[in-house]
Design a protein around this motif. Structure first.
Motif, short mmCIF file in Angstrom:
data_model
loop_
_atom_site.label_atom_id
_atom_site.label_comp_id
_atom_site.label_asym_id
_atom_site.label_seq_id
_atom_site.Cartn_x
_atom_site.Cartn_y
_atom_site.Cartn_z
N ASP A 1 -114.95 -56.11 -45.59
CA ASP A 1 -115.15 -57.48 -46.08
C ASP A 1 -114.22 -58.45 -45.35
O ASP A 1 -114.64 -59.54 -44.92
N ALA A 2 -112.96 -58.07 -45.22
CA ALA A 2 -111.99 -58.98 -44.60
C ALA A 2 -112.33 -59.20 -43.13
O ALA A 2 -112.18 -60.32 -42.61
N HIS A 3 -112.78 -58.17 -42.45
CA HIS A 3 -113.12 -58.33 -41.03
C HIS A 3 -114.32 -59.25 -40.86
O HIS A 3 -114.33 -60.11 -39.96
N ILE A 4 -115.33 -59.10 -41.69
CA ILE A 4 -116.51 -59.96 -41.59
C ILE A 4 -116.14 -61.40 -41.93
O ILE A 4 -116.66 -62.35 -41.33
N ARG A 5 -115.22 -61.59 -42.88
CA ARG A 5 -114.76 -62.96 -43.18
C ARG A 5 -114.07 -63.56 -41.97
O ARG A 5 -114.24 -64.75 -41.68
N GLY A 6 -113.28 -62.75 -41.27
CA GLY A 6 -112.63 -63.25 -40.07
C GLY A 6 -113.64 -63.63 -38.99
O GLY A 6 -113.48 -64.65 -38.31
N ILE A 7 -114.67 -62.80 -38.81
CA ILE A 7 -115.72 -63.13 -37.84
C ILE A 7 -116.39 -64.44 -38.22
O ILE A 7 -116.63 -65.31 -37.38
N SER A 8 -116.71 -64.58 -39.51
CA SER A 8 -117.36 -65.80 -39.97
C SER A 8 -116.49 -67.02 -39.72
O SER A 8 -116.97 -68.07 -39.27
N SER A 9 -115.20 -66.90 -39.99
CA SER A 9 -114.31 -68.03 -39.79
C SER A 9 -114.24 -68.43 -38.33
O SER A 9 -114.29 -69.62 -37.98
N ARG A 10 -114.13 -67.45 -37.43
CA ARG A 10 -114.04 -67.77 -36.01
C ARG A 10 -115.34 -68.37 -35.49
O ARG A 10 -115.32 -69.32 -34.69
N ILE A 11 -116.47 -67.84 -35.94
CA ILE A 11 -117.75 -68.35 -35.45
C ILE A 11 -117.98 -69.79 -35.93
O ILE A 11 -118.43 -70.64 -35.15
N HIS A 12 -117.66 -70.07 -37.17
CA HIS A 12 -117.84 -71.44 -37.66
C HIS A 12 -116.87 -72.39 -36.96
O HIS A 12 -117.21 -73.56 -36.73
N GLY A 13 -115.68 -71.90 -36.61
CA GLY A 13 -114.78 -72.73 -35.84
C GLY A 13 -115.34 -73.08 -34.47
O GLY A 13 -115.22 -74.21 -34.00
N VAL A 14 -115.96 -72.09 -33.81
CA VAL A 14 -116.57 -72.35 -32.50
C VAL A 14 -117.75 -73.31 -32.64
O VAL A 14 -117.91 -74.24 -31.84
N LEU A 15 -118.59 -73.09 -33.65
CA LEU A 15 -119.74 -73.97 -33.84
C LEU A 15 -119.29 -75.40 -34.14
O LEU A 15 -119.93 -76.36 -33.70
#
Length: 958
Positions: free
Chosen positions: A766-780
């Motif tokens: 869960d924590a890893h997927i949250r990190g992926i989501s945070s980074r992707i939204h930052g890039v977008l």
């Protein structure tokens, strides 16, 4: 500004005084207690426009039937409601104003504030105490990330106390983190007689854009403070480069090659190595200065290059129409003015997009294309230069302090090292002379990636058409260096361009030195590295668990092995204890004498050691400031040269001795460069004994580091315990011992970041997927500034470069993620498609997946699993990955017999959540497991036949 007003009508005078006395652009009010039957005119404030989203829930039937409540105002339920005051003249548009159906739903009002490139996404939120979680609110925000907004602000009463540590607060923080947002810290915002809570929040996309944040000294209304932020909108970046350049077209003439040939001939006549290198570089620079002298670029760009004189004249005519209307008040003039204003606005937008797209089309190579995207601010965030916070001299002092941790290896020490006795059974190593074809190949590779920046001011990028002329002279220099065991002195100088690790560095340790070496030195270093690597790999001199800087090894293979061992331990009812070590500046503090001693024990010849000793000694560095000025060069005595290709392989050979010193974790450790981790598995009744064995090996690591000149960072050393959820609930951590390192107890962590992979005790991901989501939204968030004018193919290129790697990195390590987490990854990919094609939220996306030829996240993991299987069958994976695959024997399963009788191979995938072992594939169904898009691609067209041939060969061997 945000206020929980608790009835706008009751506090209207206070609100009016606040707006008339303070310079506030947007005021968000929650709990306005306004109902749909109340007009906005009763709360109008001069200079501001009121926008509302009332609760609008009908009162209960029993309350409406009461005789004294039959008035119209009791038709609606009291409470809730959102009101926003916006200063007149600020463009705005309502994006989403949902009407709630039940009392526990979150009330919100989403708006677009501003126009053009200065558009802001603003949301006002009210959630009643005990209301539903805020998943839908942040889901809507993520759906808007593909739009071109330069900032985002959410303000409201979320009724989540940030001062508590309850689950609701943790869940709320996770939602904010997943959306790549930040909460502005205000402290307590709601006050009672016996309590203080922080339930009123302002959330922004980046705290760096918050110029100031203030809170009222006393509660404004209903025990709630007013909170306010001053938010800075991003300014457009310049579209031109600054500095000096050479005209590359001038070096493509035949005269340039003739002049260069003459300079190279005179350099080869020298007998001394350093004189030869000096003459070579002087001749090359003189030839460049003759044909392509340095020229200064314009330091300022036009404010809007696409704003042509014709557009400017039309704007003047438009303004004249409005002035004429003001004088005569003619409605026809006003109508004509508005029509012309609308047309001009569209024409300016088209001119801007045409200008930017034209610049992009003029880029012929990927390097030019990325450079152009970087200039317009779309390729990545540009951190501020550390030279804006520290002087170049101060930064050089810090870098030299780190790289002088040990004295230089003296000639006497070197003689003692070469006199050491070595086991003759170990294969010896000696540098051999290089061939001209090798030099030309290395020249081509270095020149293809060379930039205009070089440690000696001489860039190979200008000599791409004359590399064949350089190869003979460089071959002579390289072979002379190898035969004399002397490294050229001019190639030992590094020019450092510092970069910031954080937005606002507080100390020089938060900066990163980027060393620029001479390009000719890089060519020689590449040839030396090839010989070193060939020797170490041919004779298996490195540990099989060293995964850094080796072909077919990577952080992903290391993570797959570790996570698979943990999963298999869970299936066997075992508990895994993992310890991750951190070394302080290991590459920069390496002791040269210790390194040479380690290489001598690996039977490096005296001549090879002499050349490496010359390569490491008498090196110097200087820091370049923003205007091109250099500090004085200062020598450093420790570490391997940053940016040099032999440095990583030399460090790997040096630290490899650490793996042989371990006592209990000889086969259960992983090393990637200086990132060491050791782990052991045991049943629950042997936990304390296993921890004691790990502590013993941890102390061995610390003692080895101290003996060999490295510094272990105990504060950053982590330990974590892995087991199934059932075992974790039964383990009493208070009765379990702790890993002890130099007298410091290492506590068990709830989560660790292991080579970029976030791991938790139950491997829930869960924590890893949250990190992926945070980074992707930052890039977008960064990329959506160009969503309106960039063509589809360029946006696809940006997504493939900046977002897809986040989804693919080490994806085989979390093959067992739940359907919920897989759905999160798919929604991230959906958001990327909406960004590329500018689609609404409810658009059908399947045709666009086919158009882009994209796979779903689950299909991408299947693809990488099959690719790894293909590599295993062809010897392209580390041995520790190949050993995870097992043949099930001659007798095959029924599914394999149906597929044609091919033997079955077990794929290394253990499911720690369901406690089932891996699954098996055969020659036929392994190919069928691939999605149709991959099966039809040319890159894997031979996968099926190769896999079938390999399995038939194995069957015949059995």
């Amino acid at each position: 500004m945000h206020i929980n007003i608790n009835s706008l009508r009751d506090h209207f005078t206070q609100v009016r005084d606040l707006l008339t006395t303070q310079n506030i652009d947007v005021l968000s009010l929650v709990e306005s207690w306004m109902t749909p039957n109340l007009p906005s005119t009763m709360c109008n404030i001069p200079g501001y426009k009121l926008i509302r989203n009332d609760r609008g829930l009908l009162a209960t039937a029993a309350k409406r039937r009461r005789k004294h409540n039959r008035k119209r105002k009791f038709k609606y339920m009291q409470g809730g409601g959102i009101a926003v005051y916006i200063r007149n003249g600020i463009p705005h548009r309502i994006l989403h104003a949902p009407q709630i159906v039940t009392l526990n739903e979150t009330e919100c009002l989403w708006m677009e504030i501003g126009s053009g490139k200065q558009k802001l996404l603003f949301g006002a939120v009210y959630r009643r105490p005990g209301g539903f979680y805020l998943n839908e609110l942040f889901s809507f925000y993520r759906s808007m990330c593909h739009r071109a907004y330069c900032g985002s602000i959410l303000a409201g009463d979320f009724n989540v106390d940030l001062l508590s540590d309850e689950y609701e607060t943790a869940h709320y923080r996770h939602l904010v983190s997943e959306a790549s947002l930040d909460i502005v810290p205000f402290g307590a915002t709601h006050h009672g007689l016996t309590f203080d809570t922080a339930i009123d929040h302002i959330i922004v996309d980046s705290l760096d854009k918050v110029i100031a944040s203030t809170k009222s000294p006393t509660p404004f209304a209903a025990a709630h403070d007013s909170i306010m932020v001053e938010y800075a909108l991003a300014a457009p970046l310049p579209l031109c480069s600054v500095g000096k350049y050479r005209d590359r077209r001038c070096v493509a003439t035949p005269e340039f090659a003739l002049e260069l040939q003459s300079a190279l001939t005179s350099a080869r006549e020298m007998s001394d190595l350093n004189e030869m290198v000096s003459a070579l570089q002087t001749g090359m620079v003189a030839t460049l200065d003759t044909f392509a002298p340095l020229r200064a670029r314009s330091s300022r760009a036009t404010a809007a290059p696409w704003f042509t004189p014709a557009l400017r004249d039309r704007c003047r005519f438009r303004d004249g129409l409005y002035k004429a209307y003001k004088r005569g008040r003619c409605p026809a003039l006003l109508q004509r003015y508005r029509s012309l204003r609308r047309d001009i606005k569209c024409d300016i937008k088209r001119a801007r997009e045409s200008y930017l797209i034209g610049g992009l089309r003029r880029c012929e190579t990927d390097s030019q294309r990325w450079s152009y995207l970087r200039r317009i601010g779309l390729s990545g965030p540009q951190p501020p230069s550390p030279l804006g916070f520290f002087t170049a001299a101060k930064l050089l002092d810090h870098y030299c302090t780190v790289t002088t941790a040990h004295p230089c290896c003296s000639p006497e020490q070197f003689v003692r090292i070469t006199d050491l006795t070595v086991d003759d059974a170990i294969p010896s190593f000696e540098f051999r002379p290089v061939q001209e074809t090798e030099v030309l190949l290395s020249l081509t590779q270095v020149a293809g990636r060379a930039s205009a920046c070089s440690g000696d001011g001489l860039s190979l990028s200008y000599f791409s058409d004359t590399l064949s002329l350089l190869a003979p002279s460089l071959t002579t220099i390289f072979n002379l260096s190898i035969s004399t065991c002397q490294y050229p002195s001019l190639w030992k100088k590094s020019i450092i361009r510092p970069l910031s690790k954080v937005r606002v560095p507080q100390s020089p340790s938060q900066t990163r030195p980027i060393a620029n070496l001479a390009h000719l030195a890089k060519v020689f270093d590449k040839l030396l590295t090839a010989q070193l690597t060939e020797h170490l790999e041919t004779f298996s001199m490195l540990s099989p668990r060293q995964s850094g800087f080796r072909k077919n090894f990577s952080t992903q293979t290391a993570l797959i092995k570790i996570t698979e061992d943990i999963r298999r331990g869970v299936e066997d009812g075992l508990i895994t204890i993992l310890v991750l070590f951190d070394f302080r500046s290991a590459f920069d503090t390496l002791d040269h004498a210790t390194l040479l001693r380690a290489l001598k024990l690996q039977n490096f010849s005296s001549t090879a050691l002499a050349l490496l000793h010359s390569y490491l000694s008498n090196r110097s560095q200087a820091v370049m400031d923003d205007v091109g000025g250099l500090t004085a060069f200062r020598e450093y005595t420790s570490g391997v040269p940053q940016g040099s290709t032999p440095a990583p392989i030399l460090f790997a050979a040096y630290i490899d001795g650490l793996t042989r010193a371990l006592r209990h974790c000889t086969s259960t450790h992983m090393l990637f460069a200086d990132d060491l981790q050791i782990y052991l598995q045991c049943p629950s009744n042997e936990l304390n004994e296993t921890v004691a064995r790990l502590s013993e090996d941890a102390q061995i690591v610390s003692d080895w580091a101290l003996t060999n000149g490295l510094s272990l960072n105990v504060a950053k050393t982590k330990a974590i315990l892995f087991a199934s959820n059932q075992y974790l609930m039964r383990i009493d951590l208070d009765r379990v011992g702790r890993v002890n390192l130099n007298g410091t107890v290492i506590p068990f962590e709830d989560r660790v970041v292991n080579l970029g992979l976030v791991m938790t005790p139950a491997l829930s991901w869960d924590a890893h997927i949250r990190g992926i989501s945070s980074r992707i939204h930052g890039v977008l968030h960064r990329l959506r500034a160009g969503a309106g004018f960039l063509p589809v193919n360029v946006k696809e290129m940006l997504i493939n470069a900046f977002i897809i790697p986040h989804l693919d990195y080490a994806c085989l390590a979390f093959m067992d993620i739940s359907a919920t987490l897989d759905l999160k990854l798919r929604r991230l990919l959906n958001t990327c498609i909406r960004y590329i094609f500018q689609l609404p939220r409810d658009a059908a996306l399947q045709p666009y997946y086919a158009r882009l030829d994209w796979l779903l996240p689950s299909q991408r993991r299947d693809y990488f699993l099959n690719m790894q299987t293909f590599k295993v069958l062809n010897g392209l994976c580390p041995e520790y990955i190949s050993n995870l695959y097992h043949w099930t024997g001659v007798e095959v399963r029924r599914s394999a017999r149906i597929a044609g009788g091919a033997p079955t191979i077990e794929v290394p995938f253990a499911d720690s959540s369901t406690l089932k072992s891996g699954f098996s594939i055969s020659a036929a169904n392994s190919w069928n497991a691939l999605p149709a898009q991959i099966r039809s691609s040319g890159s894997l067209a031979s996968f099926k036949s190769l896999l079938g041939h390999y399995m038939r060969r194995q069957q015949n061997a059995q």
